[in-house]
Scaffold this motif. Sequence first.
Motif, PDB file in Angstrom:
ATOM      1  N   ALA A  42       0.811  -1.220   0.000  1.00 12.43           N
ATOM      2  CA  ALA A  42       0.000   0.000   0.000  1.00 12.43           C
ATOM      3  C   ALA A  42       0.845   1.271   0.000  1.00 12.43           C
ATOM      4  O   ALA A  42       0.311   2.365   0.134  1.00 12.43           O
ATOM      5  N   ASN A 162      -0.576  -6.295  -0.736  1.00  8.72           N
ATOM      6  CA  ASN A 162      -1.369  -6.235  -1.970  1.00  8.72           C
ATOM      7  C   ASN A 162      -2.549  -7.192  -1.931  1.00  8.72           C
ATOM      8  O   ASN A 162      -3.612  -6.927  -2.507  1.00  8.72           O
ATOM      9  N   TYR A 190      -8.800   0.056   1.810  1.00  7.81           N
ATOM     10  CA  TYR A 190      -7.600  -0.093   0.984  1.00  7.81           C
ATOM     11  C   TYR A 190      -7.848  -0.903  -0.282  1.00  7.81           C
ATOM     12  O   TYR A 190      -6.938  -1.060  -1.098  1.00  7.81           O
ATOM     13  N   ILE A 192      -8.071  -4.038  -0.814  1.00  9.71           N
ATOM     14  CA  ILE A 192      -7.128  -5.159  -0.909  1.00  9.71           C
ATOM     15  C   ILE A 192      -7.904  -6.462  -1.139  1.00  9.71           C
ATOM     16  O   ILE A 192      -8.795  -6.798  -0.362  1.00  9.71           O
ATOM     17  N   SER A 449      -6.015  -6.637  -9.666  1.00 10.20           N
ATOM     18  CA  SER A 449      -6.371  -5.429  -8.910  1.00 10.20           C
ATOM     19  C   SER A 449      -5.726  -4.193  -9.512  1.00 10.20           C
ATOM     20  O   SER A 449      -6.316  -3.113  -9.512  1.00 10.20           O
TER      21      SER A 449
END
Length: 465
Positions: A42, A162, A190, A192, A449
């Motif tokens: 991040a 991640n 976030y 994730i 992602s």
Amino acid sequence: MSLEALPFKKEESRSKTIYVPIHLFKQFVEKIQFPNTISFGAKTVECKVAPHPEKKEEYLLSSDLWEQLLIPHEGPINLIHKDEALYIGPLVGIFTAGFTQFNLRPIGERSLFFAKLLSVQQKVGAFYFVFGAHQIDWDAGTINGYFYTKDGWKQTLVPLPNVVYDRLPNRKVENLEVSKEVKSRLQTEYDIPWFNPGFFNKWEIHQLLVGDEEASKHLPESFFQPSFNEIQQMLESHKQVYVKPANGSLGLGIQQLIQKKEEPFVYCRFRKDEENRLRRYSSLKRLLRNQFPYGFDEMIAQQGINLLKWNNNPIDFRIHTNKDENGVWSVSAIAAKIAGTGSITTHVKSGGEVKTVKELLHDIGAHPTIIKKLHSTALLLSEKIDEKMPGFIGEIGFDIGVDQNNHVWMFEANSKPGRTIFAHPRLKADDLQSRRLPLEYAIYLFKSSVETQPDLVNANEYFLR
């Protein structure tokens, strides 16, 4: 998608530069598009890009960026270039609980299990660590996670990851508010990817599959919180019925009801105090009253199957399926389990024995096409469960049986399957494959992602190793 990663090393300078192989640098030149940021987990910092000074097929990162990004160690990595950004890693965290104060065994008895999981990172190309809720610093956006190195366990500060691989040990821990908060914040704040997000409920899985024409062929007749009449009808039809907790695991709490032909008695086989027991009752009502004094709340009654046998002991099969580096289901491990004498299940702790499938089918003279049937059924069920369940599912462990007519039946599906079968010396390759695939799937989620970030939809994308 190739999984051949390139070495990633630290370069002793303060130049804010990542040095890349010549062929990759030429792509930047041709497109007149040079990355100006680099991300690890991040954390994102500004960077410059230059060709490798020695023209090697590896990545070098200047020490100032290395420190800012909190890179834990050298090793092979994957790299994605998108727009003007580079993404290195991935940084994959395994979320669990049960940590201790001992550096040699930081996750208690499960330390060896996690050490074996983490050992595949060098083969795949990623940074892989274990963490718990108490190791997260939300204000700093970091985790003081555990890495497994050649010198043993080492705690290292890294950014938020991640991808997260969920390996919480049980439902009780999963339902704690602190566990729920970690999952919620990492996913929502976030964005994730989090895979294997919960334990399966047996009845919910049954209900998901029973309406599917293909999958339902492999489901035994089952009732949730059954009535006396439903159990009686099943016993008359099938001569054996299994009663088990909808949220159970490891074969705990299962009881087998047996009605033998031309006998007035009903039998119950179960396990208590680490012993296999068999009781005889004069009537079903008396059996149910004694064996289930608290009724059938959150219990399932399931049709018994006349399974293939070895030395008169029933056989079932443990099949592990995993998503691979392309996000596609594959069979990673398969083994035959033979019930111990008088045991209700094939679990090793109940006296069961593990054999390779080829070894067992040869011993009982069964047709080798059964292996193909087991594989295709496990993959079908994996795809169907994946279609109907929310979230990312990366692995499933199935308990599957084959009856005397070679029909395949699914007894259970587990989102966090045990690994007792891998103690068999001929299952080492299966063991490695089942440990490698979760990390390969994490790389797939990492790539996906990055590719689907909404503000970069129209960008040119490269997935580079």
